[in-house]
Design an enzyme around this catalytic site. Structure first.
Site, PDB file in Angstrom:
ATOM      1  N   SER A 143       0.992  -1.147  -0.154  1.00 54.85           N
ATOM      2  CA  SER A 143      -0.240  -0.121  -0.060  1.00 54.85           C
ATOM      3  C   SER A 143       0.993   1.279  -0.021  1.00 54.85           C
ATOM      4  O   SER A 143       1.968   1.052   0.225  1.00 54.85           O
ATOM      5  CB  SER A 143      -0.815  -0.013   1.410  1.00 54.85           C
ATOM      6  OG  SER A 143      -1.371   1.191   1.671  1.00 54.85           O
ATOM      7  N   TYR A 156      -1.843  -1.053  10.296  1.00 59.19           N
ATOM      8  CA  TYR A 156      -1.765  -1.090   8.904  1.00 59.19           C
ATOM      9  C   TYR A 156      -0.366  -0.852   8.481  1.00 59.19           C
ATOM     10  O   TYR A 156       0.113  -1.311   7.607  1.00 59.19           O
ATOM     11  CB  TYR A 156      -2.935  -0.417   8.511  1.00 59.19           C
ATOM     12  CG  TYR A 156      -3.295  -0.525   6.772  1.00 59.19           C
ATOM     13  CD1 TYR A 156      -3.795  -1.775   6.397  1.00 59.19           C
ATOM     14  CD2 TYR A 156      -2.915   0.347   5.870  1.00 59.19           C
ATOM     15  CE1 TYR A 156      -4.158  -2.106   5.201  1.00 59.19           C
ATOM     16  CE2 TYR A 156      -3.271   0.035   4.558  1.00 59.19           C
ATOM     17  CZ  TYR A 156      -3.942  -0.920   4.109  1.00 59.19           C
ATOM     18  OH  TYR A 156      -4.181  -1.175   2.562  1.00 59.19           O
TER      19      TYR A 156
HETATM   20  P1  NAD Z   1     -11.235  -5.699   0.515  1.00 64.08           P
HETATM   21  O1  NAD Z   1     -11.448  -5.893   1.981  1.00 64.08           O
HETATM   22  O2  NAD Z   1     -12.423  -5.375  -0.350  1.00 64.08           O
HETATM   23  O3  NAD Z   1     -10.870  -7.446  -0.119  1.00 64.08           O
HETATM   24  C1  NAD Z   1     -10.026  -7.981   0.669  1.00 64.08           C
HETATM   25  C2  NAD Z   1     -10.222  -9.511   0.583  1.00 64.08           C
HETATM   26  O4  NAD Z   1      -9.391 -10.222   0.807  1.00 64.08           O
HETATM   27  C3  NAD Z   1     -11.579 -10.098   0.792  1.00 64.08           C
HETATM   28  O5  NAD Z   1     -12.116 -11.010  -0.258  1.00 64.08           O
HETATM   29  C4  NAD Z   1     -10.972 -10.871   1.937  1.00 64.08           C
HETATM   30  O6  NAD Z   1     -12.129 -12.110   2.283  1.00 64.08           O
HETATM   31  C5  NAD Z   1      -9.636 -11.476   1.661  1.00 64.08           C
HETATM   32  N1  NAD Z   1      -8.979 -11.792   2.926  1.00 64.08           N
HETATM   33  C6  NAD Z   1      -8.905 -11.260   4.090  1.00 64.08           C
HETATM   34  N2  NAD Z   1      -8.079 -11.841   4.949  1.00 64.08           N
HETATM   35  C7  NAD Z   1      -7.831 -13.004   4.258  1.00 64.08           C
HETATM   36  C8  NAD Z   1      -6.948 -14.315   4.701  1.00 64.08           C
HETATM   37  N3  NAD Z   1      -6.688 -14.354   6.071  1.00 64.08           N
HETATM   38  N4  NAD Z   1      -6.970 -15.338   3.799  1.00 64.08           N
HETATM   39  C9  NAD Z   1      -7.573 -15.030   2.426  1.00 64.08           C
HETATM   40  N5  NAD Z   1      -8.440 -13.988   2.030  1.00 64.08           N
HETATM   41  C10 NAD Z   1      -8.241 -12.952   2.960  1.00 64.08           C
HETATM   42  O7  NAD Z   1      -9.957  -5.031   0.317  1.00 64.08           O
HETATM   43  P2  NAD Z   1      -9.347  -4.468  -1.114  1.00 64.08           P
HETATM   44  O8  NAD Z   1      -9.402  -2.890  -0.842  1.00 64.08           O
HETATM   45  O9  NAD Z   1      -9.562  -5.147  -1.973  1.00 64.08           O
HETATM   46  O10 NAD Z   1      -7.757  -4.809  -0.753  1.00 64.08           O
HETATM   47  C11 NAD Z   1      -6.724  -5.722  -1.139  1.00 64.08           C
HETATM   48  C12 NAD Z   1      -5.554  -5.512  -0.849  1.00 64.08           C
HETATM   49  O11 NAD Z   1      -5.162  -4.118  -1.429  1.00 64.08           O
HETATM   50  C13 NAD Z   1      -5.137  -5.442   0.528  1.00 64.08           C
HETATM   51  O12 NAD Z   1      -3.852  -6.023   0.909  1.00 64.08           O
HETATM   52  C14 NAD Z   1      -5.236  -4.017   1.057  1.00 64.08           C
HETATM   53  O13 NAD Z   1      -4.390  -3.865   2.197  1.00 64.08           O
HETATM   54  C15 NAD Z   1      -4.577  -3.451  -0.086  1.00 64.08           C
HETATM   55  N6  NAD Z   1      -4.778  -1.855  -0.434  1.00 64.08           N
HETATM   56  C16 NAD Z   1      -6.157  -1.589  -0.430  1.00 64.08           C
HETATM   57  C17 NAD Z   1      -6.263  -0.271  -0.450  1.00 64.08           C
HETATM   58  C18 NAD Z   1      -7.848   0.255  -0.737  1.00 64.08           C
HETATM   59  O14 NAD Z   1      -7.844   1.684  -0.467  1.00 64.08           O
HETATM   60  N7  NAD Z   1      -8.772  -0.350  -0.771  1.00 64.08           N
HETATM   61  C19 NAD Z   1      -5.137   0.648  -0.654  1.00 64.08           C
HETATM   62  C20 NAD Z   1      -3.871   0.228  -0.779  1.00 64.08           C
HETATM   63  C21 NAD Z   1      -3.928  -1.130  -0.504  1.00 64.08           C
END
Ligand code: NAD
Length: 276
Positions: A143, A156
């Site tokens: 991130s 985080y």
């Molecule tokens: P989200 O919450 O919409 O989706 C996350 C997915 O990961 C879900 O389907 C959940 O079931 C799965 N998950 C969580 N824990 C798990 C585990 N222990 N085993 C298997 N699956 C698991 O979130 P997102 O926004 O799609 O985030 C995806 C990635 O991107 C994450 O690593 C998040 O930190 C990163 N990220 C997100 C953002 C943002 O603004 N949304 C920004 C930067 C980075």
């Protein structure tokens, strides 16, 4: 790496960025396994991809459990052969109830497990084979918070910094073995993690990308085999500013925090979309 006919695993592919990544990998012609803690959502992403004629399977997997990763890799190899690219995308956001050290030990551990150990388990499961074959690709979701810090998210930001650190170690140590590594560092993306509805592709908020826009930037980054993939290009300027004058950058972040607090009354990530 060109993805046509490559075997790819995406974790956290049940929704959000992971689902968009899975669809983008499929569009590039990869054979795909989608893993998620929520096995119904993993299967639903796989069915969606299958419908457009690309072979894809969805598997329930807790990435914080090493034996689940070992089984995921074994099942994928049995079905499709050696894994060319493992994309560790699953993540969670846990804010803190009070001051920066107030999250419970369990919350710190949960963040560490999913943002760092899951990447370690994946690398441990696939690296020996990749090194033997002299090729392979590890794509790890961190991130912008892993480079710049998220206001109101000490668990985080700290664990995402560690994710960037692990990706650097992999690249330095195994680049000469033919292993490619990319680390993805987006800022805000409109997914359920931020309180947006799943599949909300039309985002009007300045600086917030859709999951599909992130996936498209990731496909370009993988094609170019770039280490640091920045779907929000301005992050490159912010890192330069931070490294040029750390104290000034911290001062700017404090000012930003005060602004957010005055507008929202909190720094909760799920409230950030109300800022505009
Ligand atoms: P989200 O919450 O919409 O989706 C996350 C997915 O990961 C879900 O389907 C959940 O079931 C799965 N998950 C969580 N824990 C798990 C585990 N222990 N085993 C298997 N699956 C698991 O979130 P997102 O926004 O799609 O985030 C995806 C990635 O991107 C994450 O690593 C998040 O930190 C990163 N990220 C997100 C953002 C943002 O603004 N949304 C920004 C930067 C980075």
């Amino acid at each position: 790496m060109h993805l046509k006919n490559k075997t790819v695993i995406v974790t956290g592919g049940g929704r959000g960025i992971g689902k968009a990544l899975a669809i983008a990998f499929a569009a590039e012609g990869a054979r795909l396994v989608v893993a998620d803690l929520n096995s119904d959502e993993a299967r639903s992403t796989a069915e969606h991809i299958d419908e457009v004629g690309v072979t894809c399977i969805g598997i329930g997997c807790d990435v914080t459990n090493e034996s689940d990763i070992v089984n995921l890799v074994a099942e994928t190899e049995e079905r499709f052969g050696p894994i060319d690219l493992f994309c560790s995308n699953a993540g969670i956001f846990i804010g803190e109830p009070d001051h920066s050290a107030s999250a419970s030990n369990e919350d710190w551990q949960a963040s560490w497990n999913v943002h760092v150990m899951a990447h370690v388990y994946a690398a441990r499961a696939v690296l020996p084979g990749m090194i033997e074959r002299g090729s392979g690709y590890l794509v790890q979701m961190a991130s912008a918070a892993g480079l710049l810090s998220q206001i109101g998210g000490a668990t985080y930001s700290t664990t995402k910094h560690a994710a960037v650190g692990f990706a650097e170690s992999l690249s330095i140590t195994h680049g000469d073995d033919g292993i490619k590594v990319s680390v993805i560092c987006p800022q805000y993306v409109a997914t359920p993690m931020l309180g947006y509805e799943e599949g909300n592709a039309k985002i009007e908020t300045h600086g917030v990308l859709s999951a599909e826009q992130v996936a498209s930037a990731v496909m370009k980054g993988i094609d170019a085999e770039e280490f640091l993939i920045l779907p929000h290009p301005e992050v490159a300027d912010f890192i330069q500013f931070k490294s040029g004058n750390y104290d000034r950058w911290l001062g700017g972040m404090r000012k930003l925090r005060r602004n957010i607090l005055s507008k929202l009354g909190s720094t909760r990530l799920t409230d950030m979309h109300k800022l505009v």
